[in-house]
Design a protein around this motif. Structure first.
Motif, PDB file in Angstrom:
ATOM      1  N   ASP A 173     -60.734 -27.907  -9.272  1.00 28.54           N
ATOM      2  CA  ASP A 173     -60.689 -28.651 -10.534  1.00 28.54           C
ATOM      3  C   ASP A 173     -59.241 -28.690 -11.032  1.00 28.54           C
ATOM      4  O   ASP A 173     -58.828 -27.869 -11.844  1.00 28.54           O
ATOM      5  N   ARG A 270     -52.354 -25.616 -25.483  1.00 29.67           N
ATOM      6  CA  ARG A 270     -52.531 -24.324 -24.828  1.00 29.67           C
ATOM      7  C   ARG A 270     -52.925 -23.259 -25.856  1.00 29.67           C
ATOM      8  O   ARG A 270     -53.764 -22.414 -25.584  1.00 29.67           O
ATOM      9  N   ILE A 274     -56.683 -24.633 -24.216  1.00 33.30           N
ATOM     10  CA  ILE A 274     -56.766 -25.544 -23.062  1.00 33.30           C
ATOM     11  C   ILE A 274     -55.640 -25.198 -22.094  1.00 33.30           C
ATOM     12  O   ILE A 274     -54.458 -25.258 -22.456  1.00 33.30           O
ATOM     13  N   CYS A 276     -53.023 -25.848 -19.880  1.00 27.15           N
ATOM     14  CA  CYS A 276     -52.212 -26.957 -19.362  1.00 27.15           C
ATOM     15  C   CYS A 276     -50.745 -26.570 -19.398  1.00 27.15           C
ATOM     16  O   CYS A 276     -50.311 -25.822 -20.281  1.00 27.15           O
ATOM     17  N   CYS A 290     -53.163 -29.686 -15.232  1.00 27.04           N
ATOM     18  CA  CYS A 290     -54.342 -29.242 -15.991  1.00 27.04           C
ATOM     19  C   CYS A 290     -55.572 -29.177 -15.083  1.00 27.04           C
ATOM     20  O   CYS A 290     -55.503 -29.500 -13.908  1.00 27.04           O
ATOM     21  N   ARG A 291     -56.667 -28.773 -15.694  1.00 25.89           N
ATOM     22  CA  ARG A 291     -57.960 -28.912 -15.036  1.00 25.89           C
ATOM     23  C   ARG A 291     -58.318 -30.391 -15.092  1.00 25.89           C
ATOM     24  O   ARG A 291     -58.250 -30.988 -16.175  1.00 25.89           O
ATOM     25  N   SER A 293     -61.082 -31.688 -15.159  1.00 24.57           N
ATOM     26  CA  SER A 293     -62.194 -31.844 -16.102  1.00 24.57           C
ATOM     27  C   SER A 293     -61.724 -31.853 -17.563  1.00 24.57           C
ATOM     28  O   SER A 293     -62.485 -32.235 -18.451  1.00 24.57           O
ATOM     29  N   GLN A 294     -60.489 -31.419 -17.827  1.00 23.06           N
ATOM     30  CA  GLN A 294     -59.962 -31.425 -19.198  1.00 23.06           C
ATOM     31  C   GLN A 294     -58.886 -32.494 -19.403  1.00 23.06           C
ATOM     32  O   GLN A 294     -58.290 -32.584 -20.480  1.00 23.06           O
ATOM     33  N   GLU A 296     -59.015 -35.724 -19.764  1.00 23.26           N
ATOM     34  CA  GLU A 296     -59.302 -36.712 -20.828  1.00 23.26           C
ATOM     35  C   GLU A 296     -59.017 -36.123 -22.209  1.00 23.26           C
ATOM     36  O   GLU A 296     -58.497 -36.809 -23.090  1.00 23.26           O
ATOM     37  N   THR A 297     -59.376 -34.860 -22.416  1.00 19.65           N
ATOM     38  CA  THR A 297     -59.124 -34.197 -23.705  1.00 19.65           C
ATOM     39  C   THR A 297     -57.618 -34.138 -23.967  1.00 19.65           C
ATOM     40  O   THR A 297     -57.149 -34.376 -25.091  1.00 19.65           O
ATOM     41  N   ILE A 298     -56.857 -33.833 -22.925  1.00 17.79           N
ATOM     42  CA  ILE A 298     -55.401 -33.748 -23.057  1.00 17.79           C
ATOM     43  C   ILE A 298     -54.818 -35.128 -23.348  1.00 17.79           C
ATOM     44  O   ILE A 298     -53.952 -35.297 -24.205  1.00 17.79           O
TER      45      ILE A 298
END
Ligand code: ADP
Ligand code: DP6
Ligand code: CO
Length: 330
Positions: A173, A270, A274, A276, A290-291, A293-294, A296-298
């Motif tokens: 991921d 961070r 999160i 990153c 980043c992951r 899966s994260q 989009e949030t970033i």
């Protein structure tokens, strides 16, 4: 009929940087480096060698290139001509799906694609490891773009053993959010920038020492699939590289105000938990590791400061490959 060979190569982002040559003719680096190949950014290149051609020609993004740019390609193709023992000239057509000379590693995908296509067009049958030693002599970072996932460029002892080694397919991921702060061509090319740093920055020897430790640590983090450690080492290594440039004479920096906005945004995320981490190459653009899966949030958080067109999410990419007939645009 002369064979028209079509090859795609993806760019890569260095997590442990290459910043300085110990041999400028053979493109031998001062330290080993390690990168992740990127899926979204790539170069497609067609090469054909033909007895009937009077000289080499080079088209980039549909435009015929001038003498200086074409000479660079000719010098590179000479390596392949020598290997094949031929004097045949070539036509090269290339499309960058990456901004050219903007710090997004167009030279990496460019010379990996050109090496792959020249190899096929001449029927040389070089294996990927050997091919990476050819790509290296077009642009150092191109060494690593032969393979996908996480790739080490082993500094080696001479031209024959300074090659790429696949480390891990990065099939976990993991992703990158690219903040394309400025896609215009840079003022100081990577080549000139690293040369000036090696020759004048008092910080340079410390950089080499520390990069040698970082690469051992990051390989251990990859083996353990320890994303946090991977990110911490990546961010620290990139910052140290940029620090060497501030010590050069005259000093220089690729950073722009928006680079700092992107870095601060990632660091704030961070603090919110999160995972990153940022890294930058020879240009103002910021890459947030980043992951996947994260991602989009970033991106959402970055949208508070940057327009949508400046934000690119990408997963790890694959190594070079021949294009199918349907994929050939050049
Ligand atoms: P970048 O950050 O894009 O890698 P560099 O300064 O390292 O910037 O390299 C840019 C140079 O790479 C260009 O000036 C050109 O010589 C070469 N280059 C870029 N794209 C191509 C291509 N598709 N084919 C051949 N050479 C290319
Ligand atoms: C900061 O490979 O573009 O991106 O070998 O002179 O063509 P030349 O330089 P280039 O330098 C890349 C520098 C970097 C770090 C990296 O990709 O490892
Ligand atoms: Co480059």
């Amino acid at each position: 009929m002369p064979k028209k060979a079509y090859v795609r190569a993806h760019t890569n982002i260095a997590l442990i940087k290459y910043w300085g040559k110990r041999d400028e003719t053979d493109f031998l680096p001062m330290n080993s480096s390690l990168s992740m190949t990127l899926d979204k950014l790539y170069t497609d290149t067609m090469v054909v060698f033909d007895e009937a051609l009077p000289k080499d020609s080079f088209y980039l993004n549909g435009e015929k290139q001038g003498e200086k740019e074409t000479q660079k390609i000719s010098n590179f193709l000479d390596l392949f001509r020598e290997e094949k023992n031929t004097a045949m000239r070539a036509r090269v057509e290339s499309i960058n799906h990456v901004p050219t000379a903007a710090g997004l590693a167009s030279s990496a995908s460019a010379f990996a694609a050109l090496a792959g296509a020249a190899n096929l067009a001449l029927g040389l049958d070089l294996d990927p490891q050997r091919l990476s030693t050819f790509a290296r002599r077009g642009s150092g970072s191109a060494t690593r773009s032969i393979y996908g996932g996480f790739v080490e460029w082993d500094m080696g002892t001479c031209s024959d053993d300074s090659f790429a080694v696949p480390v891990d397919d990065a099939g976990w991921d993991i992703g990158i959010v690219i903040v394309a702060v400025n896609q215009k061509a840079k003022e100081v090319s990577s080549r000139i920038g690293m040369k000036r740093t090696v020759e004048t920055s008092p910080f340079y020897p410390a950089w080499v020492e520390s990069a040698k430790r970082d690469i051992l640590d990051i390989k251990a983090a990859i083996a353990a699939k320890d994303f946090i450690r991977l990110g911490e080492i990546t961010e620290a290594n990139g910052m140290k590289m940029h620090g060497t440039m501030l010590g050069a004479e005259p000093p220089f920096s690729y950073w722009e105000p928006d680079s700092i906005v992107a870095i601060k945004t990632a660091q704030a995320l961070r603090k919110q938990g999160i995972a990153c981490y940022v890294t930058m190459d020879a240009g103002p653009n910021v890459k947030v590791l980043c992951r996947l899966s994260q991602a989009e949030t970033i991106k959402e958080a970055l949208l508070e400061h940057f327009t949508e067109d400046k934000l690119i999410i990408t997963k790890p990419g694959k190594g070079i490959r021949e294009l199918t007939a349907a994929e050939r645009a050049v």
